[in-house]
Structure formats: C-alpha cells, structure tokens
Design a protein around this motif. Structure first.
Motif, PDB file in Angstrom:
ATOM      1  N   ASP A  13      -0.429 -12.078   1.419  1.00 55.29           N
ATOM      2  CA  ASP A  13       0.542 -11.707   2.433  1.00 55.29           C
ATOM      3  C   ASP A  13      -0.060 -10.707   3.426  1.00 55.29           C
ATOM      4  O   ASP A  13      -1.144 -10.888   3.914  1.00 55.29           O
ATOM      5  CB  ASP A  13       1.800 -11.155   1.778  1.00 55.29           C
ATOM      6  N   ASN A  14       0.706  -9.627   3.690  1.00 60.45           N
ATOM      7  CA  ASN A  14       0.167  -8.694   4.671  1.00 60.45           C
ATOM      8  C   ASN A  14      -0.534  -7.515   3.998  1.00 60.45           C
ATOM      9  O   ASN A  14      -0.710  -6.470   4.578  1.00 60.45           O
ATOM     10  CB  ASN A  14       1.268  -8.193   5.607  1.00 60.45           C
ATOM     11  N   PHE A  15      -0.848  -7.685   2.741  1.00 56.66           N
ATOM     12  CA  PHE A  15      -1.540  -6.612   2.036  1.00 56.66           C
ATOM     13  C   PHE A  15      -3.032  -6.692   2.347  1.00 56.66           C
ATOM     14  O   PHE A  15      -3.449  -7.336   3.305  1.00 56.66           O
ATOM     15  CB  PHE A  15      -1.262  -6.748   0.542  1.00 56.66           C
ATOM     16  N   PHE A  16      -3.848  -6.068   1.568  1.00 59.63           N
ATOM     17  CA  PHE A  16      -5.275  -6.076   1.855  1.00 59.63           C
ATOM     18  C   PHE A  16      -5.974  -6.339   0.545  1.00 59.63           C
ATOM     19  O   PHE A  16      -5.343  -6.486  -0.488  1.00 59.63           O
ATOM     20  CB  PHE A  16      -5.694  -4.720   2.402  1.00 59.63           C
ATOM     21  N   ASP A  17      -7.274  -6.323   0.592  1.00 61.50           N
ATOM     22  CA  ASP A  17      -7.917  -6.684  -0.639  1.00 61.50           C
ATOM     23  C   ASP A  17      -8.695  -5.529  -1.235  1.00 61.50           C
ATOM     24  O   ASP A  17      -9.123  -4.626  -0.560  1.00 61.50           O
ATOM     25  CB  ASP A  17      -8.594  -7.979  -0.310  1.00 61.50           C
ATOM     26  N   LEU A  18      -8.755  -5.562  -2.548  1.00 60.42           N
ATOM     27  CA  LEU A  18      -9.323  -4.451  -3.302  1.00 60.42           C
ATOM     28  C   LEU A  18     -10.754  -4.166  -2.878  1.00 60.42           C
ATOM     29  O   LEU A  18     -11.172  -3.023  -2.759  1.00 60.42           O
ATOM     30  CB  LEU A  18      -9.259  -4.784  -4.794  1.00 60.42           C
ATOM     31  N   PHE A  19     -11.485  -5.265  -2.620  1.00 58.32           N
ATOM     32  CA  PHE A  19     -12.896  -5.141  -2.281  1.00 58.32           C
ATOM     33  C   PHE A  19     -13.066  -4.322  -0.998  1.00 58.32           C
ATOM     34  O   PHE A  19     -13.900  -3.434  -0.906  1.00 58.32           O
ATOM     35  CB  PHE A  19     -13.485  -6.540  -2.115  1.00 58.32           C
ATOM     36  N   GLU A  20     -12.205  -4.638  -0.010  1.00 58.47           N
ATOM     37  CA  GLU A  20     -12.275  -3.898   1.252  1.00 58.47           C
ATOM     38  C   GLU A  20     -11.889  -2.445   1.042  1.00 58.47           C
ATOM     39  O   GLU A  20     -12.422  -1.550   1.692  1.00 58.47           O
ATOM     40  CB  GLU A  20     -11.318  -4.515   2.283  1.00 58.47           C
ATOM     41  N   SER A  43      -2.020   2.930   7.432  1.00 57.69           N
ATOM     42  CA  SER A  43      -0.983   2.445   6.510  1.00 57.69           C
ATOM     43  C   SER A  43      -1.604   1.684   5.339  1.00 57.69           C
ATOM     44  O   SER A  43      -1.111   1.745   4.214  1.00 57.69           O
ATOM     45  CB  SER A  43       0.027   1.574   7.253  1.00 57.69           C
ATOM     46  N   GLN A  44      -2.708   0.985   5.589  1.00 52.00           N
ATOM     47  CA  GLN A  44      -3.366   0.278   4.481  1.00 52.00           C
ATOM     48  C   GLN A  44      -3.972   1.263   3.484  1.00 52.00           C
ATOM     49  O   GLN A  44      -3.920   1.045   2.275  1.00 52.00           O
ATOM     50  CB  GLN A  44      -4.454  -0.649   5.021  1.00 52.00           C
ATOM     51  N   ILE A  45      -4.541   2.349   4.011  1.00 52.79           N
ATOM     52  CA  ILE A  45      -5.111   3.361   3.108  1.00 52.79           C
ATOM     53  C   ILE A  45      -3.995   3.983   2.260  1.00 52.79           C
ATOM     54  O   ILE A  45      -4.127   4.135   1.043  1.00 52.79           O
ATOM     55  CB  ILE A  45      -5.873   4.438   3.915  1.00 52.79           C
ATOM     56  N   LEU A  46      -2.866   4.288   2.913  1.00 55.82           N
ATOM     57  CA  LEU A  46      -1.731   4.858   2.173  1.00 55.82           C
ATOM     58  C   LEU A  46      -1.250   3.894   1.096  1.00 55.82           C
ATOM     59  O   LEU A  46      -1.112   4.249  -0.069  1.00 55.82           O
ATOM     60  CB  LEU A  46      -0.567   5.154   3.130  1.00 55.82           C
ATOM     61  N   LEU A  47      -1.009   2.664   1.521  1.00 57.00           N
ATOM     62  CA  LEU A  47      -0.497   1.673   0.572  1.00 57.00           C
ATOM     63  C   LEU A  47      -1.480   1.444  -0.566  1.00 57.00           C
ATOM     64  O   LEU A  47      -1.091   1.292  -1.722  1.00 57.00           O
ATOM     65  CB  LEU A  47      -0.234   0.348   1.295  1.00 57.00           C
ATOM     66  N   GLY A  48      -2.750   1.424  -0.210  1.00 54.02           N
ATOM     67  CA  GLY A  48      -3.777   1.209  -1.229  1.00 54.02           C
ATOM     68  C   GLY A  48      -3.745   2.311  -2.269  1.00 54.02           C
ATOM     69  O   GLY A  48      -3.740   2.047  -3.469  1.00 54.02           O
ATOM     70  N   TYR A  52      -3.141   1.597  -6.063  1.00 53.30           N
ATOM     71  CA  TYR A  52      -4.302   1.586  -6.959  1.00 53.30           C
ATOM     72  C   TYR A  52      -4.341   2.788  -7.896  1.00 53.30           C
ATOM     73  O   TYR A  52      -4.774   2.675  -9.040  1.00 53.30           O
ATOM     74  CB  TYR A  52      -5.602   1.537  -6.147  1.00 53.30           C
ATOM     75  N   TYR A  53      -3.889   3.949  -7.425  1.00 47.90           N
ATOM     76  CA  TYR A  53      -3.988   5.122  -8.294  1.00 47.90           C
ATOM     77  C   TYR A  53      -3.178   4.957  -9.586  1.00 47.90           C
ATOM     78  O   TYR A  53      -3.738   5.045 -10.683  1.00 47.90           O
ATOM     79  CB  TYR A  53      -3.605   6.407  -7.535  1.00 47.90           C
ATOM     80  N   PRO A  54      -1.850   4.686  -9.502  1.00 48.30           N
ATOM     81  CA  PRO A  54      -1.123   4.531 -10.775  1.00 48.30           C
ATOM     82  C   PRO A  54      -1.585   3.308 -11.564  1.00 48.30           C
ATOM     83  O   PRO A  54      -1.577   3.328 -12.790  1.00 48.30           O
ATOM     84  CB  PRO A  54       0.338   4.381 -10.345  1.00 48.30           C
ATOM     85  N   PHE A  55      -2.005   2.283 -10.845  1.00 49.55           N
ATOM     86  CA  PHE A  55      -2.414   1.051 -11.528  1.00 49.55           C
ATOM     87  C   PHE A  55      -3.637   1.300 -12.421  1.00 49.55           C
ATOM     88  O   PHE A  55      -3.610   1.038 -13.622  1.00 49.55           O
ATOM     89  CB  PHE A  55      -2.721  -0.034 -10.481  1.00 49.55           C
TER      90      PHE A  55
END
Lengths: 458, 200
Positions: A13-20, A43-48, A52-55
């Motif tokens: 969707d409009n998310f991004f990828d872990l590798f990036e 916004s991608q850095i925030l969302l990431g 990712y942190y709690p995950f």
C-alpha cells in the motif's frame, strides 16, 4: 520502492519497505541526517519508528525471556518445593504505610505467618491521617515480632524505608507495600540469591494482581505477566534490570549503605535504587517464585494517576543518569538506558503521527509530513500477531505462579491497543512535568485507587 | 504457595460493578476483538483471493506479489533473529565468563557503628532504638533521623504535625480499643493531655 509495481496493491500500500528504512537509518550514521531524509519522507521515518521499534523489541523480550526460562528457570526448583539455605540469618520486613487503615491489619497479620524461623516486621507509619497508627500499635501488643515506627511528620516513602533500614536488626531487608500480601514462602526464595554471591544487592519478587473484578483489573493481570514477568526475565538474560518492583524486593543493607540508601526526591524510589545499585556494580536479580499479592487501580482515573507517576519516575531517573553515557565503566547500563530512551521517543513519535494524521484530515499538509493513513495493513497483521504472541508466551512462562492465567487472554486484546495509548499519553505528559518539577523536591505519598473490594475482603 | 492458596487472595467479584457497566465493558472488549480482526483484513483478503483461485492465481502467482511478502518476511525474521541471537550470545558469553567465578570478595556486613556514624547518631542510642517495639522518630530537613522516643502501645496521635496541632486538636487515647468481628478496630477515644506528647 516502485509504487506502480502491482504487488503493492496487495502487500505494501502506501507504506514503505524495511530495507529502505534500514538504508535510511544507516545513512544517518554514515552520512548525516540529510541523506536519510532524501531517501524517506519525515512521515515515513515517523511511521517506521513507531512500527519497527515495538515490533523488534517485542522479539527481543520474547527471545530473552524464553532463554531465561530454559536456561535458569525450567530445571530449577519448582514453586511447591522449598529452597535449602546455608543458614537462616535474621530478615527484616519493612512495610511503609500512609493512610492504610483499610489494609494494614490484613497485611501485618498475614506477615506473622511467614515460613521462616528468624524475622521481624517493621511497620512505618509515615504521619498517616487515618487510624493506621493506632491499628499498628494495637497489633504490636499481639505480635512481639512487629516493630512500629511513627514518623513525627510525614516524610515520604523513601525516608520511611531509610529509617526502617536504620532501626532494623538484620542485614537482609524486604520492602513491601502497605497493601501487599507477601507469600508465606517468599523469604527463602529471595534469600537464596544473596547466598549465591556477594555481589547480589537486591532481588525482586513476582507481584500478582488480586483485584480482578473489572476489565481494568483483568487486563493488568496479563500486563503484569508481560511486563514484570517477560521483560524482567529478558533483562536478566542481558544481566541488568531497569527496576526492581517496589512492592516486593529484598535488599542487602551493606549495598544500600554503599549507595546512600533510597533517595527522598525520586517519585519512583524503586527505579532509582535499582540504578544506584547497578551503577555501583552491584547485582540485581529477579525471583519469579517469590510471590506478592497486590491491589491495583480499577478505575481509569486511578490508573492514569498511577501510570503518570511511573512515567515521571522513569523520566526523572533517566535525566539523573544521562551522564553514564560518557563513562565507559558504566557501559553495562547503556542498553537499559537507551531502551528506555527509545520508549520515550516512541511515545512522542506516536503522538506526532496521530497528530499529523488528525491535522491531515482537515488541512492539506505537505507530502513530506502527510500521514495518509494510520492503518498499518500488512504491518498491522504482523504487529497484532506479535503482540498476541508476546502475551501468550508471557502467560505461559508465569502459568505455574498464578491461577487459571490463560482465561485472562480474552481480556488482553485491550492491552496493546488501549494500554499503549494510555502509556503513550502518560509518557508525553510526564517529561514536561518532570522538567518543571526541578531537582531536590521531596516526593510525597499518593493515595492510590486499590480496586473494588467488598467490606469483608478488607 | 500452591494455586489453591493463591485462590484465597484473588478478588474476582464482577458483581461489585453495576450490570450496565459489566455489559458495556464486555461489549467494548468485543469491539476491540473486532478491531483486531480488522487489522487482519489483508490476511482475510488473501484467503479470500486464494478461495477465488482464478483471481488469487492472477494476483499472487502471475503478478508475483507473494515475493514481496516473502522478501519482507525474510528480512523481519532475519532482523528479529539477529537481535535475539545477539542477546543470547551475549548471555552465554557472560555466563561462561562469570558462572561460578566470583571476583569480588564479600564485604563485611554494615554494623551498628557505621550506621551511627553515617547518621551522626550516638551508637548506644541506636542500639536502644533497634530493640524498641514502638518509636516515634523525628527527622531533620534532609530526612535523617535525629531523635527517637519509645511510645506505649496505647499512645497515638494521628495528626502530630506541630505543637499548634496538638493545642488545637485533642489527642485520642486508644487503650480501650476492641477488635470487632469484621476485623475493624472499635475505638473509644478519651481526652489525652497534650503536654505528655510535647515532651517527645
């Protein structure tokens, strides 16, 4: 990432990828923050980060706790057995009380039945304005083991503990709350660690929730397994604890003396003492078999007050100990510090994401800070599954210490969603409150909500 | 403690809440379960696609969307394993280095003399206080105990804050207290001479 690639319709969707995201993080270290911003929007850095942190931390907790369980716990003595001690030194149980007239009789009477031959109980009446003092005096007639210390003025919990530590006749001190019921077999379980090594300064027990009538009470049953149980096990795998549980912990008085005892100005004296001891290279351990039955808030107001105090106490300890990052000899505490700092950062970034998303509903924000959707799609599947897996594992690890623990799983669906929000909000509020509070101000007692109880349960 | 004993401590009385509250909380929890399933919508969609084999085949196999999931999943597993593995290796190394090897000697237990020096107290006073069963303790502004006095079991002043308090509020003498069946103390207060306490 190629946004026109067909599989994003389903998977990204409009998310991004872990590798990036990893590339962007590496860019921060290698060539500065501007390069990272070229790769990802704000916004991608925030969302990431908020994803990712709690995950990934969740997997660190789970793996660490499972390692602890299989390495130390599984083949050790069972809770129904009794550990054998080399000797049975005197132990003093310290019970600081402030306005505890509803609970203190039950607590003291219960303490008189400990399965240990050599102990005393010291109750500290810290200027209570109710009948705590007279109830304690009357109990001291019935129970010669009970020593009562009245403070001429209210001094706060830390000074109560310090005073009791001074007047105690033992090297080993157990601190419990004035509304907590210590398991009758807890002393040998805690004490055995001190006999294993001279570096052990404190051992924290396993608090179990008594108040389970309401939804909030039931969620906390699961929460205490997943926080106290799982995280403490994982932190012991690493070798350092963020905190002992103030409600049940045994201390070596020599170690307390070495760190100048409990600090009167800290809102959470348990976090502070854990840091002081470990920064002086004393060992702090966890003993899941040393149970202590506690009362917890069962109203939203009570819960909010409690969480805010915890968050403020954590922030206070963090600010007090920032200096350790420049001291190589304190490096063992760096990961604990950084993990706590990351969780603070998470709270602020999560709040920012929600704020940007809410504003974006009304105002057309620039693309770099626009949060189109906070629905995480596939990431949501993974995060949701991870949370429920973490709770399942934590209940599994604690199953032998509590009654029908798995029945609380149904209620736990609330925890990651609603409780994280509560903790996020309390953390966000706590930082400015601590900064405004300043240094050295004496911490005072709060009268917490102790859940629903019928008169004959009191 | 066995689980049978544990049962005695647990307070599980939902009936203490009103019926409407109980129903509302249950409903809200069900709504949250609903939200949880909402989070799994993509999974449900995938299953739905798989059930509609033709479309599923088109999306997942022909357009190779499974690859992204596999690649992403691989990275997730890799990173989680890397973090967890680092922790375990660290723990094992520490265990091998320090297990049954204590480099620090046990310090002598802190004695009464050292405690008295720390708090600037007279050791003989401290010795007496350590054996007293009931004490009232006065602290200085740092919170250090400076003075302690034994008190009789029938002594207690709930609001002992200052001499002014003593003068304005008569103290209660509670030696007539009795314990009732419900565990509460029944107190028969009588006047107490404040001057007894001012001396403390």
């Amino acid at each position: 990432m190629n946004p026109i690639s067909p599989h994003f319709v389903v998977f990204n969707d409009n998310f991004f990828d872990l590798f990036e995201y990893i590339q962007a993080i590496l860019a921060v270290f290698l060539s500065g923050i501007s390069t990272a911003f070229k790769q990802l929007s704000i916004s991608q850095i925030l969302l990431g980060y908020v994803f990712y942190y709690p995950f990934f931390m969740s997997y660190v907790w789970m793996i660490g706790a499972l390692y602890y369980y299989f390495h130390y716990e599984k083949h050790d003595l069972k809770i129904k057995e009794q550990p054998e001690l080399k000797d049975y030194p005197s132990v003093s149980i310290l019970v600081p009380c402030y306005n505890e007239e509803d609970n203190v009789k039950e607590v003291i009477t219960h303490l008189m039945g400990m399965n240990y031959p050599n102990y005393e109980v010291i109750a500290i009446n810290d200027g209570s304005k109710d009948r705590t003092g007279d109830i304690l005096n009357h109990l001291s007639i019935t129970y010669p083991k009970l020593k009562v210390i009245h403070h001429a003025k209210n001094q706060g919990k830390a000074i109560g503990l310090n005073t009791a530590a001074l007047f105690a006749r033992s090297e080993y001190l157990i601190g419990i709350d004035g509304d907590a019921l210590l398991d009758h077999d807890a002393i040998p379980w805690l004490l055995r660690h001190f006999q294993m090594g001279p570096r052990v300064a404190a051992v924290t027990g396993n608090p179990r929730i008594r108040t389970r009538s309401t939804l909030l009470g039931r969620i906390q049953v699961g929460e205490f397994s997943s926080i106290v149980g799982l995280i403490k096990r994982a932190q012991r795998t690493y070798g350092r604890l963020f905190t002992v549980s103030g409600v049940v912990a045994m201390f070596r008085r020599t170690a307390l003396h070495d760190v100048n005892y409990w600090s009167p100005d800290m809102l959470t004296e348990d976090i502070d003492i854990s840091w002081k001891l470990q920064l002086r290279h004393w060992d702090v351990r966890f003993e899941p078999r040393a149970l202590c039955w506690i009362l917890m808030p069962e109203t939203l107001h009570g819960l909010w007050k409690q969480r805010l105090r915890w968050a403020m106490g954590g922030v206070q300890v963090m600010l007090k100990n920032v200096w350790i990052l420049t001291e190589w000899r304190k490096r063992r505490m760096w990961p604990i510090f950084l993990e706590y700092f990351s969780s603070l950062l998470w709270a602020y970034l999560m709040a920012s994401v929600i704020l940007l998303w809410s504003i974006g509903l009304f105002i057309d924000l620039p693309a770099s800070i626009k949060v189109g959707s906070i629905l995480p799609h596939w990431h949501g599947v993974m995060l949701g599954t991870t949370c429920l897996l973490q709770i399942l594992i934590s209940l599994y690890l604690d199953r032998q210490y509590d009654h029908s623990l798995f029945r609380y799983y149904f209620w736990m669906v609330w925890y990651p969603l609603a409780y994280w929000m509560l903790n996020m909000m309390s953390t966000v509020v706590s930082v400015p409150k601590v900064l405004l509070r300043g240094h050295g101000k004496r911490a005072v007692w709060v009268s917490p909500d102790r859940g629903l109880r019928t008169p004959n349960e009191k | 403690m066995t689980n049978t004993h544990a049962l005695a401590f647990i307070i599980d009385s939902p009936s203490l809440q009103s019926t409407s509250k109980r129903i509302v909380w249950k409903l809200v929890t069900l709504v949250f379960w609903g939200l949880w399933f909402y989070l799994w919508l993509p999974l449900a969609t995938l299953i739905a696609w798989m059930l509609g084999i033709y479309i599923g085949y088109q999306e997942i196999i022909v357009l190779q969307s499974y690859r992204q999931a596999l690649v992403t999943g691989e990275y997730y597993i890799l990173i989680a394993a890397l973090l967890g593995g680092t922790l375990i290796i660290w723990a094992l190394v520490q265990w091998l280095r320090f297990h049954n090897r204590e480099r620090r000697k046990r310090r002598p237990d802190i004695g009464m003399e050292a405690l008295a020096v720390y708090y600037q107290l007279d050791p003989s006073d401290l010795r007496q206080w350590q054996t007293a069963q009931r004490l009232i303790v006065h602290h200085d502004e740092r919170g250090y105990p400076v003075k302690a006095d034994r008190v009789p079991p029938d002594w207690f002043c709930p609001l002992l804050q200052s001499k002014e308090d003593l003068e304005s509020e008569p103290l209660q003498n509670l030696n007539e207290g009795t314990v009732q069946a419900n565990g509460k103390l029944s107190l028969h207060a009588s006047q107490h001479d404040p001057s007894d306490v001012v001396l403390l």
